[in-house]
Every structure is written in structure tokens, then in C-alpha cells.
Scaffold this motif. Structure first.
Motif, short mmCIF file in Angstrom:
data_model
loop_
_atom_site.label_atom_id
_atom_site.label_comp_id
_atom_site.label_asym_id
_atom_site.label_seq_id
_atom_site.Cartn_x
_atom_site.Cartn_y
_atom_site.Cartn_z
N ARG A 121 0.86 -1.19 0.00
CA ARG A 121 0.00 0.00 0.00
C ARG A 121 0.88 1.23 0.00
O ARG A 121 1.81 1.33 0.79
CB ARG A 121 -0.86 0.02 1.25
CG ARG A 121 -1.81 -1.16 1.37
CD ARG A 121 -2.63 -1.06 2.64
NE ARG A 121 -3.57 -2.17 2.71
CZ ARG A 121 -4.71 -2.15 3.38
NH1 ARG A 121 -5.05 -1.07 4.05
NH2 ARG A 121 -5.52 -3.19 3.39
N ASP A 122 0.58 2.18 -0.86
CA ASP A 122 1.36 3.41 -0.81
C ASP A 122 0.51 4.63 -1.11
O ASP A 122 -0.71 4.53 -1.34
CB ASP A 122 2.61 3.34 -1.70
CG ASP A 122 2.28 3.50 -3.17
OD1 ASP A 122 1.10 3.71 -3.51
OD2 ASP A 122 3.21 3.43 -3.98
N ASP A 123 1.14 5.78 -1.07
CA ASP A 123 0.42 7.04 -1.20
C ASP A 123 -0.32 7.16 -2.53
O ASP A 123 -1.40 7.76 -2.60
CB ASP A 123 1.44 8.18 -1.05
CG ASP A 123 0.75 9.53 -1.07
OD1 ASP A 123 -0.26 9.68 -0.37
OD2 ASP A 123 1.22 10.43 -1.80
N PHE A 124 0.25 6.57 -3.59
CA PHE A 124 -0.40 6.69 -4.90
C PHE A 124 -1.83 6.16 -4.87
O PHE A 124 -2.73 6.72 -5.48
CB PHE A 124 0.43 5.93 -5.96
CG PHE A 124 -0.09 6.11 -7.37
CD1 PHE A 124 0.20 7.26 -8.08
CD2 PHE A 124 -0.87 5.13 -7.97
CE1 PHE A 124 -0.27 7.43 -9.38
CE2 PHE A 124 -1.36 5.30 -9.26
CZ PHE A 124 -1.05 6.45 -9.96
N TYR A 125 -2.02 5.06 -4.14
CA TYR A 125 -3.36 4.46 -4.04
C TYR A 125 -4.04 4.82 -2.71
O TYR A 125 -4.95 4.12 -2.27
CB TYR A 125 -3.26 2.94 -4.17
CG TYR A 125 -2.66 2.48 -5.48
CD1 TYR A 125 -3.38 2.58 -6.66
CD2 TYR A 125 -1.38 1.95 -5.54
CE1 TYR A 125 -2.84 2.17 -7.88
CE2 TYR A 125 -0.83 1.53 -6.75
CZ TYR A 125 -1.56 1.65 -7.91
OH TYR A 125 -1.02 1.24 -9.11
N GLY A 126 -3.58 5.88 -2.06
CA GLY A 126 -4.21 6.31 -0.81
C GLY A 126 -4.07 5.28 0.29
O GLY A 126 -4.94 5.16 1.15
N TYR A 127 -2.98 4.52 0.27
CA TYR A 127 -2.73 3.49 1.29
C TYR A 127 -3.83 2.44 1.36
O TYR A 127 -4.07 1.84 2.39
CB TYR A 127 -2.49 4.12 2.67
CG TYR A 127 -1.22 4.92 2.71
CD1 TYR A 127 0.02 4.28 2.82
CD2 TYR A 127 -1.24 6.30 2.57
CE1 TYR A 127 1.20 5.01 2.82
CE2 TYR A 127 -0.06 7.04 2.55
CZ TYR A 127 1.15 6.38 2.68
OH TYR A 127 2.30 7.10 2.67
N GLU A 128 -4.51 2.25 0.23
CA GLU A 128 -5.48 1.15 0.16
C GLU A 128 -5.02 0.17 -0.89
O GLU A 128 -4.21 0.50 -1.75
CB GLU A 128 -6.85 1.71 -0.21
CG GLU A 128 -7.42 2.56 0.91
CD GLU A 128 -8.87 2.95 0.66
OE1 GLU A 128 -9.65 2.11 0.18
OE2 GLU A 128 -9.19 4.10 0.92
N PRO A 129 -5.52 -1.06 -0.82
CA PRO A 129 -5.12 -2.02 -1.86
C PRO A 129 -5.63 -1.55 -3.23
O PRO A 129 -6.63 -0.84 -3.32
CB PRO A 129 -5.83 -3.31 -1.45
CG PRO A 129 -6.32 -3.10 -0.06
CD PRO A 129 -6.46 -1.63 0.14
N ILE A 130 -4.93 -1.93 -4.29
CA ILE A 130 -5.44 -1.69 -5.64
C ILE A 130 -6.81 -2.35 -5.77
O ILE A 130 -7.02 -3.46 -5.29
CB ILE A 130 -4.47 -2.31 -6.70
CG1 ILE A 130 -3.15 -1.53 -6.71
CG2 ILE A 130 -5.10 -2.32 -8.08
CD1 ILE A 130 -2.23 -1.90 -7.87
#
Lengths: 514, 514
Positions: free
Chosen positions: A335-344
Motif C-alpha cells: 500500500r502506498d500514497d499513490f493508491y491512498g494506502y489502500e489495496p489496488i
């Protein structure tokens, strides 16, 4: 297809409505001027909320909630503010319905009529109720700054509405801050318009101009208004967010004073700033095409759809198994900032009773950024086909992508789409921004024969004007155009007003607007 | 302290109001019956929203948004529903304010009066507007089930209000689902009341009884209502969430039909379910004490506050450094479900101008679950003191906790507090649940001399009754008590009604209620 979307070139407003409705974003309701935000549209708004909320909290703000109702006597307190909003307020005059005397239906109960002093309006914006509350909260400089945001619905009774862009009720956030000095409040005003710029550019992939509005266009009750302005695909401008320096206007109207460090009584300094569900309209009109919604990956409710293929169960089994493995790999990425710390967010499409072409078109319509196809031939090669939504047709589709490593490939592709969408939109805006040095040039750029509803081929026009309200009124009347903003960092050289020949310190941006 | 909280034993309602206001959760507003939710209260609501939203999505629901306004003609369509809500509706009759003829203030513009057919109410609940919309969305069994939730504000014009527990405007979620069969809809009704039970017990640490309401207490327009009921510290009941099986009532009122697999036209089956900001009141009255708010860690806006100590800068420096290290360690713990996949929320208190005792009391008041103190003597031993909010005084404070490993220790402590709060609340409820077998016993348990506003020492009373509306009315009138629910899994043996001697299939739960 019977359900095809009207092409942009044919009828831009119709195209917009088609995308909104057919992609399942929103619909008109039976209630005058109010929309229903459908699940996909609301999921988009939730993504926007999450990202904005984090940006607000990272800049020190907290959320709170203030009443929906504003006593009409509050509105009366700030002269410009009442001028701006009284004419479009929903007014509550009773607190009960009763059966009509003839028993046929209901009516407001005359015994439950509110007294003149009790009459309420539905908030069109919350400066008044919030500053009435701040009066209780602010006594000393130690209580400042007060950095508060509210997520809420507001109502402005509009006569001509359009889904997301202009509706009687809309959802928004409104920040309301109080400061000990004008300088701090002005810094906040600038900080928040920059938060909006970042959100527009880095999440929505929508380039924006940033700068002050003219006095004619500022918020009723503000000293000045900063804004972000985006260009839609028809060349019209969309005001996408505003940040207001309110000076001491509301503090004076509601008598909000504090003791400074030297124990001197002062009125507090204010800002307010907001963006709304209108942003969804901006997102649609920045990126989408004749196949439907194009959604930047950072805000997409579904990032990837995997379409297993096969003519029968024997063929479908392995396709589905491969789809499930890939989906699990995608969901397991860190999880990272690009996906708002949510799973794809991955979906597997199992509409085997429909033709592949229909299934692809459905996902394109709904704006899923990446589509993966896995059929029997792919399985033989342990591969899949990967289509990017932002590049239509064959050019955007890669065959033979090995299933091993496909998750990382797709992750990289999503990040690339985000970048490319921004670049494309920026190139479009730059290509459609022109300079007008004479009245004839200006006239030619805002031809009146163009339908106000359409307007395809319009430009952002950089032109000198003398800064007067008279010229602004004239341009509005004659060309249906307005000064959108005085962009920061683009002061330009002085010149003479295209309309009056008077001196002008700099060019400003004229456009037709939503 | 001048600002001390009124002890529960002295005046329970005053204690509640003190906690709500002094812990910074909410305040009354100047607008009749409406509250302002302050930042700490709203942060609590955001935590609740996040957890509930995930539970809804995990059970297949999506969010959408429907208009705030409901045309009054919609309300007229379902007879029981209108009976239930018409008497407390805010009614919008005009869409503009204008200056009064004398120029002194504003009035509703007579030229902007809504026609009889256009008059709107602010939603008290959204069954009518949503089922009017579902008419457009549901044609075939393929469109079902429709599993939709809405986060929204609603208005019910209440004459006697109390912060969080009963306010004219409140925030809530309302699920509205449509199904092809009664069986599926009933399963959904049960599924969602169980989601509420889980949320109450596992997040709020608030034990609840689960079961149907009596007919007298069900939702206007429902076939039956399931509920969760919690016991507050004064022995009163709080209805904390409801899930309604609506049968085909709203489908018939709004003519929502679908073609089943055999192409037969059927009316859809409905449920609705909701919880509101009232839950915050329930949380406060389940756990808090005379020092202020006690908040279960899973919903705490701030999990840990670290209080560095020292008389001067030389002493404070190392304390602050140790506090910052510990805060970073806590924030770096792996994200998991217990904390909603967010980092642990840690604050460092730097109010060095206040006495330590004042600082501790402030964090206790605000319900921070764990407080860490680090002073010069602790630094010498590379240790800290750790106080748990749920155990007041010395008993709850551990000295000499080594700084190495303190983060893991605090993490475990937070999880333990969550469990212990639930156990304590459950033990309290069980100890205060009694059986009444005679009218005299029943009378003694609901003495009328007890102030309706106080009621400390009340019980949940298990008693037989004959199931009649007459007895319910009598009990309400004579004892200010109601049947709270018929708990599942606790059928008990048959007996005779305490009030009429008629046969009774089982005991039910009577209580005074908020």
C-alpha cells in the motif's frame, strides 16, 4: 449499440450528460434541481474526499460539523453576503405537516409556523453560522488559529441546473479559519488554494491556472478570492475551487474579538475555502472521450478489471483461475500514497453471457483505467493482453504480457496513465490558450453564433483590460465571457485595454465558463 | 478545579452534559435543537464511520447519495410512514428571501412561494425518495438485490433535545436494500442488525441485546423492526441501531415492480437500517467516569498522549527527545485491523506552563486511552510511567516501564483496554438485569419518584406480559417504561402477564429509555 454515447463533436452538452448517466455517475431526480449521485459517482467522490481530507489534516486542519439551518437573522448581518445569497435560499417556515381540511393530502400546519425571528434557511455556505459559533470559541490569542473544515451538503436554489456542475443541492467541504493577524490569514488563503492546485493536478490530472478573481467575481463578503480554473475540452473554463480572504468582515458582523498578547482587544481575521462535487464534472470533461469516462487512476473506484474469456466451461476455468491469481497479486502489492494506502481495486468480470466486445465497451464506458484480457490462447503462452483506457483502440493494447510479473507491469502502467493524462490535458490547454491584441481578434474568438450550450472550439484568451467593472459587464453581455483569473507567476508586460484603450498593467484570462 | 465535572451520583444528566461539553465533543447551537459537533466529537464520528463503512462494504453494499429534499406528496404515499413523520418535519415553502417593505431585515419572498405540489420537507429518513428512485432503477430480477447505503444528515423536529441523544438535525447512515424475495430481504434485515451488534461490541465495547421490537415500537412503515439495545450507567436503555424489514410496503407505495426469472411481474421486497451520531452518546454513557470521557481504543481519535516533564529546559530536552522517539516507534507499528489500518495516533503534550496534575487531568477528561509520562527520573532509568484511562488512579499506572519495548507494551495495553471495557460494561448490565414476577416487584423497580431526567439505579426488567398494546400503553403511562426488545436466543419459558394474568409466551425486557 443502441446505448451509444453522443460524440463530442456532434453535441458536447449531450455527450456530457450521456457519460454522466451511462457510466452510472449520477441522474436527475424528481426533486427540482437535485441530483441522485449513483454508486460509481459517489465512489469517485469518496476517493476525492479521502485525498483532500488527508491534505487538509497534513496542513493542520480538523473537521467539525455545524447546523444545516441558518437563522435568517444571521444572513442579514453581512451586507455583501446577504446580497449574494438571499436570492437563492430554501426557506423553512413550518415544523409540521397536517392533513388538509378535506383530508386529501398534507399541508404545512398553520399552528406550527415559525415566528419571524425563527425562520430558517438551508445553508448556502456556512460563514454566518460558523462565525456565530466562533464568537463562543474565541476569547484569547491562545485560541487562535482555529483551523476547521466541514464536509457537508449545501443548497443554492438554481434555475438552470446541470448534473454535478450546477445543482440546487451539492456536496462539498468548506474550510473556515480564524487568525490573530491579517498576514496569517492571507498565508492560509494562499496555502489552501495551493492545496487545491496540488489536488487538481496530482490526483485529478487536471492542470489549473491559479490566481485572484476580479472584484466582480469574488465571493460575497470576501476581501479577495483566489481560485483554480481549469479548461474543459470545449474550451470553456470551470472554476474548480476557491479560497477567500475574508478580512475582518465576518468577525465584525458577529462581534468575534480576542485579547492579543498585549491584552488588546482585536477582531479575528478569517478565511474560507471550498471545493464541491462539481469537481466530478471537471474530471469528466477534462479526460473523457466518445467511449465514455476516462478516470485518472489515483481517483478510480476500480483500478483494474480482468476479463477472463472462453467459449465453454473447459476454456473458462483456466482463464478464471489465472484472473484470480493476478487479482490476488495486484491486491497484495504494498500500500502506498499513490493508491491512498489502500489495496489496488480489482474486479473480475464474469459476464460470459455477453460478447467480449460488449464487455470491453462496458468497462471503457465506466472509465476503468486498465483492462486485462485472459483467453485460452493467452493461457497457452502464460500471458495476457493489457489495455490502457487513456489510449483508445489497438494502440493502447499490449498483447503477450507474461502473467509472471504482470502485476508489477500493471502497477507501473497505472502510474504512467496518471502522468500521461496530466500531460495531455496540459498540452490541450496550452494549445488552446491564445492572445488577443485587438478588439477584432477578441470578437473573433468569442463568436456569438456559437451556442452557449455547446461552445466547442473556444479558447482561453489572454488580453489587456483596464480593470473596470464596466468592461467586465460589457464583455459578459456582448461575448458571454468573463475574466477567469489573474494567474500568478505570469504577470506579463503592461499594455492598453482592448476595449477602451486605457492603460492595463497585465494581461488577464478571459473565457466562457460553466 | 473550577471546571470540575458534576459527579454521576449527584446529577447524572448534568454529568453527561459536562462530559460532552468539557471533553470538546459537542455544544448546543443557537439554532433550535441543532448541535455543533466539535472537533474531538467529529473525530470520534469519523472513526465510527470508517469502521461501519468497511463492515457495510464487506457485506456487499455500496454508497450513494439522494436528495435532502422530499416532496411532501411522497410522504403522503405510505400511510403509517406519514403518520410517523409528518408531525416533526421541517417544511420548505419558499426559495428566496427579500428585504421587508420597511427595509428592516429579510422575509420569505411571496413571489417565490412554492406551489402546493412543490412544497418540500427536509428528509427525516429517506425511504420515500429512495423508493421513488428505485422505480427507475429496478426492472428485472437481474437488477436485484440493490444494496445501497447513504451517509447523510436528517432532521426530525424534536421539542426536547439532548446533545447526541436527541437533536433536531443529526448525522447517520441509512441502508436501503431491494430484493427479489421476502426471504432474502429478511436475511438482510438480520445480517445488518448483526453488523450493528458486532460494531457495538467489538468497536464501541458496548454490549447489546438484539431482537425484534414490539409492534408498538416498530418503525412507521415496517413489517417488523430488529434493534440493538444497550444499558447506560444509570440503568436506562438506549436504542442504538435498528434494522427494518419493510415487506413490500414501499414498493407498493411507489409502484416498484420487476420481472422475475419466469417473466412474472412482482413488487420488490425492502429493508432499511440505520445508526446515528446518537451512538456517541451511547459510548459516553457506557464507559465514562467522573473524570471525563473514557473512549474504547478502537474508536479513540488519539490513542496515546506522551507527557514529557521537567522543571527547566535542561530537564525537558531529554524528556522531549525520549517522547519523540517513542512516538515514532508507536507510529511505525504495523497497520492492522485493530487500528483500522491507520497508524496509532500519538500526541506529545508540551504544555510545560501547566502543572503535571493539570495536564494529566486534561487528557483524562478527553478520554485518551493511554498516557505516558517521561520525566528526569525516568530518563535516568531509561523508563517511563504508563497510565491506562480505564482504571483511574494509582492502580491504573505502571512505573518503570523500560523505554526499550515500550511501544509493544503500549500496543498490547490498548488491546487489553478494549477487552476490559467490554467485560466491565457487560458485567454491569448483567448485574443490573433482574426478573419481576409480580406487579409489586415491577412497581418497585420503576418508582415514579425517580426523576425522569436522572433515573440512576434503574434496571433492565425481565417480565411476562400479554403482548397487548394496552399493557404497553399502561406501562408507559404508569411507569415511564417500554418494552425494549424480545432478545434473540433467550426465549425463556412461558408464564403469565404481570399486569393482566393472561398467558405470555416469554419474558421481554422492560426499561426506561433515552
Amino acid at each position: 449499440m443502441a446505448d451509444a454515447i453522443t460524440p463530442r463533436a456532434k453535441d458536447y452538452p449531450r455527450w456530457y450528460l450521456d457519460v454522466v448517466q451511462k457510466a452510472g455517475l449520477a441522474d436527475n431526480s424528481d426533486v427540482r434541481g437535485c441530483m441522485v449521485i449513483k454508486p460509481t459517482g459517489y465512489a469517485l467522490w469518496e476517493k476525492m474526499q479521502r485525498a483532500l481530507d488527508r491534505l487538509f489534516k497534513d496542513t493542520g486542519h480538523v473537521n467539525a460539523y455545524f447546523p444545516l439551518f441558518i437563522p435568517k437573522r444571521y444572513l442579514e448581518k453581512e451586507a455583501e453576503h446577504v446580497e449574494g445569497f438571499a436570492k437563492e435560499c430554501a426557506v423553512v417556515t413550518h415544523h409540521r405537516l397536517v392533513a388538509k381540511p378535506d383530508g386529501k393530502g398534507l399541508m404545512p400546519d398553520p399552528k406550527a409556523a415559525l415566528g419571524d425571528d425563527e425562520i430558517l434557511v438551508i445553508r448556502p455556505t456556512s460563514e454566518t453560522i460558523i462565525w456565530r459559533t466562533y464568537k463562543e470559541w474565541i476569547q484569547s490569542y491562545r485560541d487562535l488559529p482555529l483551523l476547521i473544515n466541514q464536509w457537508a451538503n449545501v443548497v443554492r436554489w438554481e434555475m438552470r441546473t446541470r448534473l454535478f456542475l450546477r445543482t440546487a443541492e451539492f456536496l462539498w467541504q468548506e474550510g473556515h479559519t480564524a487568525h490573530a493577524t491579517a498576514k496569517e490569514a492571507e498565508e492560509e488563503t494562499h496555502r489552501m488554494v495551493d492545496v487545491y492546485r496540488r489536488f487538481a493536478e496530482e490526483w485529478m490530472a487536471m492542470p489549473v491556472l491559479v490566481g485572484p478573481k476580479t472584484d466582480a467575481q469574488k465571493f460575497p463578503g470576501a476581501v479577495y478570492t483566489l481560485c483554480i480554473e481549469a479548461m474543459m475540452q470545449d474550451g470553456k473554463a470551470l472554476q474548480a475551487g476557491t479560497s477567500h480572504f475574508l478580512g475582518q468582515n465576518f468577525a465584525k458582523a458577529f462581534d468575534v474579538t480576542f485579547k492579543d498578547a498585549a491584552n488588546k482587544e482585536e477582531h479575528a481575521w478569517a478565511t474560507s475555502w471550498g471545493v464541491s462535487t462539481r469537481l466530478i464534472g471537471g474530471l469528466i470533461m477534462t479526460h473523457s472521450d466518445d467511449n465514455g469516462l476516462v478516470c485518472p487512476p489515483r481517483l478510480a473506484p476500480t483500478h483494474v478489471v480482468i476479463v477472463p474469456l472462453g467459449r465453454n466451461d473447459a476454456e473458462r476455468g483456466p482463464s478464471i483461475a489465472a484472473a484470480e491469481t493476478l487479482a490476488a497479486e495486484l491486491r497484495a502489492l504494498p500500500r502506498d500514497d499513490f493508491y491512498g494506502y489502500e489495496p489496488i481495486a480489482v474486479k473480475i468480470d464474469t459476464m460470459f453471457d455477453k460478447q467480449p466486445g460488449f464487455r470491453y465497451a462496458e468497462h471503457e464506458l465506466r472509465g476503468v483505467p486498465v483492462r486485462v484480457e485472459i483467453g485460452p490462447k493467452d493461457i497457452e503462452k502464460a500471458a495476457c493482453a493489457v489495455a490502457r483506457r487513456d489510449v483508445p483502440g489497438k494502440e493502447g493494447k499490449q498483447f503477450g504480457v507474461p502473467l509472471t510479473g504482470a502485476a508489477a507491469h500493471i502497477d507501473a502502467l497505472l502510474r504512467d496513465i496518471q502522468v500521461k493524462l496530466f500531460e495531455k490535458a496540459k498540452a490541450f490547454r496550452d494549445a488552446n490558450t491564445v492572445t488577443a491584441n485587438t478588439l477584432d481578434e477578441f470578437k473573433a474568438l468569442f463568436p456569438m453564433e456559437k451556442d452557449d450550450e455547446g461552445g466547442s472550439g473556444l479558447k482561453f484568451v489572454l488580453a489587456h483590460y483596464d480593470g473596470s467593472r464596466e468592461v467586465e459587464d460589457l464583455v459578459q453581455k456582448e461575448y458571454k465571457a468573463t475574466v477567469r483569473c489573474l494567474p500568478f507567476g505570469d504577470a506579463g508586460e503592461p499594455g492598453t485595454c482592448v476595449f477602451t484603450g486605457k492603460p492595463s498593467p497585465r494581461r488577464v484570462v478571459f473565457a466562457r465558463a460553466y
